[in-house]
Design a protein around this motif. Structure first.
Motif, PDB file in Angstrom:
ATOM      1  N   ASN A 108      -8.696  -8.332   4.383  1.00  0.00           N
ATOM      2  CA  ASN A 108      -8.153  -8.017   3.060  1.00  0.00           C
ATOM      3  C   ASN A 108      -7.705  -9.294   2.343  1.00  0.00           C
ATOM      4  O   ASN A 108      -7.914  -9.442   1.141  1.00  0.00           O
ATOM      5  N   SER A 137     -12.690  -2.352  -2.991  1.00  0.00           N
ATOM      6  CA  SER A 137     -11.658  -2.188  -4.008  1.00  0.00           C
ATOM      7  C   SER A 137     -10.357  -1.662  -3.399  1.00  0.00           C
ATOM      8  O   SER A 137      -9.268  -2.132  -3.739  1.00  0.00           O
ATOM      9  N   CYS A 138     -10.453  -0.710  -2.487  1.00  0.00           N
ATOM     10  CA  CYS A 138      -9.266  -0.160  -1.820  1.00  0.00           C
ATOM     11  C   CYS A 138      -8.573  -1.217  -0.960  1.00  0.00           C
ATOM     12  O   CYS A 138      -7.339  -1.295  -0.928  1.00  0.00           O
ATOM     13  N   TYR A 141      -6.754  -3.487  -3.241  1.00  0.00           N
ATOM     14  CA  TYR A 141      -5.577  -2.786  -3.757  1.00  0.00           C
ATOM     15  C   TYR A 141      -4.450  -2.788  -2.727  1.00  0.00           C
ATOM     16  O   TYR A 141      -3.293  -3.055  -3.050  1.00  0.00           O
ATOM     17  N   ARG A 142      -4.782  -2.493  -1.457  1.00  0.00           N
ATOM     18  CA  ARG A 142      -3.760  -2.468  -0.403  1.00  0.00           C
ATOM     19  C   ARG A 142      -3.137  -3.859  -0.210  1.00  0.00           C
ATOM     20  O   ARG A 142      -1.931  -3.991  -0.003  1.00  0.00           O
ATOM     21  N   LEU A 144      -2.908  -6.250  -2.503  1.00  0.00           N
ATOM     22  CA  LEU A 144      -2.059  -6.515  -3.662  1.00  0.00           C
ATOM     23  C   LEU A 144      -0.765  -5.720  -3.593  1.00  0.00           C
ATOM     24  O   LEU A 144       0.297  -6.207  -3.997  1.00  0.00           O
ATOM     25  N   TYR A 145      -0.845  -4.506  -3.064  1.00  0.00           N
ATOM     26  CA  TYR A 145       0.356  -3.685  -2.910  1.00  0.00           C
ATOM     27  C   TYR A 145       1.353  -4.393  -1.981  1.00  0.00           C
ATOM     28  O   TYR A 145       2.554  -4.458  -2.273  1.00  0.00           O
TER      29      TYR A 145
END
Length: 162
Positions: A108, A137-138, A141-142, A144-145
């Motif tokens: 990631n 994309s997921c 996103y994880r 960045l979260y």
């Protein structure tokens, strides 16, 4: 040994440090002492070590003399300098977060770096990793979260400290 260091010109605030260094060197060089238990020989040996340590300290002052900061004016930084310092601190924090992310989720982290720092598209990354664009994309996103979560923790700690 303290008096000897003072007589040699070592500042009083450093005399105890000189004595500690003498004891350390004496313990490390204990095999070199060949006294037959005579107290005078032991004192002379320790004073010789103290002399060498004091000279080393004074040489250090000659090379790295203490400079008083009293004469310097305390002018505030201009806004450009403040922004540069803040950007440097932010970059350091981001580097630490990316390293933490790399340890927790290496793929990631790699995807985030490739997408946001190298400018690669999600579709390019999906093709290279053998994943679907949605999976890539997921994962981004994880990641960045997590970065946002760490940022909010950092900011709340910083506000509590100030």
């Amino acid at each position: 040994m303290v008096r000897l260091a003072e007589r040699l010109g070592v500042p009083q605030s450093l005399c105890e440090d000189v004595v500690q260094e003498v004891w350390i060197r004496a313990l490390m060089q204990g095999k070199e002492f060949h006294g037959e238990g005579a107290l005078a020989e032991l004192c002379a040996w320790l004073c010789g070590i103290a002399h060498h340590v004091a000279v080393d300290v004074l040489r250090g002052f000659g090379r790295h003399g203490a400079v008083s900061l009293e004469a310097l004016s305390a002018e505030p930084l201009d806004q450009g300098e403040v922004n540069r310092v803040e950007r440097a601190a932010g970059a350091e924090w981001l580097t630490a977060c990316l390293e933490r992310l790399r340890q927790e989720a290496p793929e990631n982290c790699w995807l985030v770096c490739q997408h946001y720092l190298e400018g690669r598209t999600v579709h390019e990354l999906a093709a290279e990793t053998g994943r679907t664009a949605n999976e890539v994309s997921c994962r981004i996103y994880r990641a960045l979260y997590k970065l946002r979560l760490w940022a909010s923790e950092f900011l709340s700690d910083g506000e509590a400290a100030s």
